[in-house]
Design a protein around this motif. Structure first.
Motif, mmCIF file in Angstrom:
data_model
loop_
_atom_site.group_PDB
_atom_site.id
_atom_site.type_symbol
_atom_site.label_atom_id
_atom_site.label_comp_id
_atom_site.label_asym_id
_atom_site.label_seq_id
_atom_site.Cartn_x
_atom_site.Cartn_y
_atom_site.Cartn_z
ATOM 1 N N THR A 52 1.023 -13.306 18.255
ATOM 2 C CA THR A 52 0.423 -13.004 16.959
ATOM 3 C C THR A 52 -1.064 -12.798 17.131
ATOM 4 O O THR A 52 -1.701 -13.442 17.966
ATOM 5 N N GLY A 53 -1.627 -11.900 16.349
ATOM 6 C CA GLY A 53 -3.054 -11.657 16.478
ATOM 7 C C GLY A 53 -3.537 -10.520 15.614
ATOM 8 O O GLY A 53 -2.990 -10.265 14.536
ATOM 9 N N ARG A 54 -4.533 -9.806 16.122
ATOM 10 C CA ARG A 54 -5.248 -8.792 15.352
ATOM 11 C C ARG A 54 -5.400 -7.529 16.179
ATOM 12 O O ARG A 54 -5.661 -7.590 17.370
ATOM 13 N N TRP A 55 -5.220 -6.381 15.545
ATOM 14 C CA TRP A 55 -5.513 -5.099 16.166
ATOM 15 C C TRP A 55 -6.759 -4.522 15.484
ATOM 16 O O TRP A 55 -7.047 -4.831 14.326
ATOM 17 N N ALA A 56 -7.507 -3.699 16.211
ATOM 18 C CA ALA A 56 -8.702 -3.066 15.653
ATOM 19 C C ALA A 56 -8.889 -1.701 16.296
ATOM 20 O O ALA A 56 -8.736 -1.553 17.503
ATOM 21 N N THR A 57 -9.199 -0.711 15.476
ATOM 22 C CA THR A 57 -9.380 0.660 15.943
ATOM 23 C C THR A 57 -10.846 1.044 15.881
ATOM 24 O O THR A 57 -11.531 0.781 14.889
ATOM 25 N N GLN A 58 -11.319 1.665 16.941
ATOM 26 C CA GLN A 58 -12.709 2.054 17.076
ATOM 27 C C GLN A 58 -12.846 3.575 16.974
ATOM 28 O O GLN A 58 -11.904 4.304 17.250
ATOM 29 N N PHE A 59 -14.036 4.036 16.607
ATOM 30 C CA PHE A 59 -14.361 5.459 16.472
ATOM 31 C C PHE A 59 -13.550 6.130 15.355
ATOM 32 O O PHE A 59 -13.369 7.340 15.358
ATOM 33 N N GLN A 60 -13.024 5.370 14.408
ATOM 34 C CA GLN A 60 -12.264 5.956 13.307
ATOM 35 C C GLN A 60 -12.494 5.117 12.061
ATOM 36 O O GLN A 60 -12.451 3.888 12.111
ATOM 37 N N GLU A 61 -12.747 5.765 10.927
ATOM 38 C CA GLU A 61 -13.044 5.054 9.692
ATOM 39 C C GLU A 61 -11.762 4.613 8.995
ATOM 40 O O GLU A 61 -10.762 5.315 8.984
ATOM 41 N N THR A 98 -10.369 1.662 5.567
ATOM 42 C CA THR A 98 -10.708 1.217 4.215
ATOM 43 C C THR A 98 -10.904 -0.294 4.134
ATOM 44 O O THR A 98 -11.096 -0.831 3.054
ATOM 45 N N CYS A 99 -10.868 -0.985 5.281
ATOM 46 C CA CYS A 99 -11.075 -2.438 5.288
ATOM 47 C C CYS A 99 -12.570 -2.753 5.166
ATOM 48 O O CYS A 99 -13.415 -1.919 5.478
ATOM 49 N N ASP A 100 -12.870 -3.969 4.733
ATOM 50 C CA ASP A 100 -14.254 -4.420 4.740
ATOM 51 C C ASP A 100 -14.750 -4.471 6.185
ATOM 52 O O ASP A 100 -14.003 -4.886 7.079
ATOM 53 N N PRO A 101 -15.978 -4.055 6.460
ATOM 54 C CA PRO A 101 -16.480 -4.070 7.841
ATOM 55 C C PRO A 101 -16.379 -5.466 8.454
ATOM 56 O O PRO A 101 -16.744 -6.457 7.813
ATOM 57 N N ASP A 102 -15.888 -5.522 9.690
ATOM 58 C CA ASP A 102 -15.838 -6.807 10.378
ATOM 59 C C ASP A 102 -17.144 -7.041 11.121
ATOM 60 O O ASP A 102 -18.123 -6.307 10.930
ATOM 61 N N THR A 123 -13.820 -0.791 10.399
ATOM 62 C CA THR A 123 -13.190 -0.797 9.077
ATOM 63 C C THR A 123 -11.704 -0.450 9.134
ATOM 64 O O THR A 123 -11.086 -0.191 8.105
ATOM 65 N N LEU A 124 -11.137 -0.433 10.338
ATOM 66 C CA LEU A 124 -9.715 -0.138 10.502
ATOM 67 C C LEU A 124 -9.122 -1.198 11.429
ATOM 68 O O LEU A 124 -9.301 -1.149 12.650
ATOM 69 N N GLY A 151 0.151 -4.951 9.779
ATOM 70 C CA GLY A 151 -0.358 -4.633 8.459
ATOM 71 C C GLY A 151 -1.829 -4.267 8.522
ATOM 72 O O GLY A 151 -2.471 -4.353 9.574
ATOM 73 N N TYR A 152 -2.376 -3.841 7.371
ATOM 74 C CA TYR A 152 -3.769 -3.410 7.291
ATOM 75 C C TYR A 152 -4.679 -4.542 6.804
ATOM 76 O O TYR A 152 -4.293 -5.351 5.949
ATOM 77 N N CYS A 153 -5.906 -4.548 7.334
ATOM 78 C CA CYS A 153 -6.994 -5.401 6.850
ATOM 79 C C CYS A 153 -6.654 -6.880 7.008
ATOM 80 O O CYS A 153 -5.651 -7.244 7.613
ATOM 81 N N GLU A 154 -7.525 -7.748 6.467
ATOM 82 C CA GLU A 154 -7.408 -9.174 6.717
ATOM 83 C C GLU A 154 -6.146 -9.780 6.121
ATOM 84 O O GLU A 154 -5.472 -10.589 6.746
ATOM 85 N N ASP A 155 -5.826 -9.392 4.894
ATOM 86 C CA ASP A 155 -4.730 -10.044 4.188
ATOM 87 C C ASP A 155 -3.560 -9.105 3.912
ATOM 88 O O ASP A 155 -2.691 -9.422 3.100
ATOM 89 N N GLY A 156 -3.533 -7.966 4.584
ATOM 90 C CA GLY A 156 -2.463 -7.008 4.327
ATOM 91 C C GLY A 156 -1.110 -7.492 4.839
ATOM 92 O O GLY A 156 -1.004 -8.067 5.924
ATOM 93 N N ALA A 157 -0.071 -7.260 4.050
ATOM 94 C CA ALA A 157 1.283 -7.651 4.446
ATOM 95 C C ALA A 157 1.728 -6.826 5.652
ATOM 96 O O ALA A 157 1.443 -5.626 5.746
#
Length: 265
Positions: free
Chosen positions: A75-84, A86-90, A95-96, A116-122
């Protein structure tokens, strides 16, 4: 995570045979290459605390995952770079991003996942994968980790990292990790972005390139690419005027007969 038609950062033709691949030691946490719904995902061996990292890329971005493995679940977190997105900036200004969960088979031959998307996305989207091996085409490349920060190579980063202006377009090499493994891209004008993955030993960079947008004549990989090949580059003058010079070929067994090279910007 829209557009994660992930480029094969590394190539493995073993999947073409349809055989089931299992890690050499399925009693350990997952590491190596997994063929997923979105392409090839490269995972590092976990740390003592169970932290696993990984990397993948598409035509306009680089992405990474970081999570904790315990009792068959990552379990964890994914993050995409060089692409905009709609998430709040980390903390890195990205923001993705979002959360993921991978449930691995007992022998680590595959996983059933969600994201899922963003911090609290399902976590309503599917992300499944199967083990492809620890090394592509016999090379020493294992797993890749996108450097922290989510930015292009700094002008102060030492070669081979940097942006090189070539006759074919902009060649970007990200800083190698501790094992000398790197990822990058070749942005040819009017052409699909080419993804690079390889290792540097001394002043020599070797690896594979792949273009999933173009139909080619190579055997189809597990990620669906038929247009890929090997490359070999030599780093010269590793100072402010560093250059890369070398060749690339088509398919894994093709001759390196296409010259490529450029000056570091």
């Amino acid at each position: 995570m829209r557009g994660l038609a992930l480029l094969c950062l590394v190539l493995s033709l073993a999947a073409c045979s349809g055989s089931r691949n299992v890690p050499a030691d399925p009693g350990q946490a997952p590491s190596g290459l997994y063929d997923t719904d979105y392409g090839t995902l490269a995972l590092t061996a976990p740390t003592g605390s169970g932290v696993v990292e990984g990397a993948y890329a598409d035509a306009t971005s680089l992405s990474s995952i970081r999570g904790t493995y315990q009792d068959g679940t990552l379990t964890g977190r994914w993050a995409t770079q060089f692409q905009e997105g709609t998430c709040d900036p980390d903390e890195d200004g990205l923001t993705l991003y979002g959360a993921f969960t991978f449930e691995f088979n007992e022998d680590l031959s595959g996983f059933d996942g969600t994201w899922g998307y963003c911090e609290d996305g399902a976590q309503t989207e599917s992300w499944d994968g199967s083990y492809e091996g620890s090394r592509p085409d016999g090379s020493s490349l294992n797993a890749l980790v996108v450097p922290a920060g989510g930015v292009r190579p700094s002008p102060n980063a030492g070669p081979p990292a940097g942006i090189y202006l070539t006759g074919q377009g902009e060649l970007m090499i990200l800083p190698p990790n501790a094992k000398g493994e790197f990822i990058g891209s070749l942005d040819e004008v009017g052409q699909p972005l080419v993804s690079l993955a390889g290792t540097i030993e001394g002043s020599t960079l070797t690896g594979v390139w792949t273009d999933v947008e173009t139909q080619g004549r190579c055997p189809r990989t597990s990620g669906g690419s038929t247009h890929y090949g090997r490359f070999e580059l030599e780093l010269r003058d590793a100072g402010a005027t560093a250059t890369l010079r070398g060749n690339r070929g088509t398919c894994l067994d093709g001759p390196l007969n296409q010259s490529i090279g450029g000056l570091r910007q």
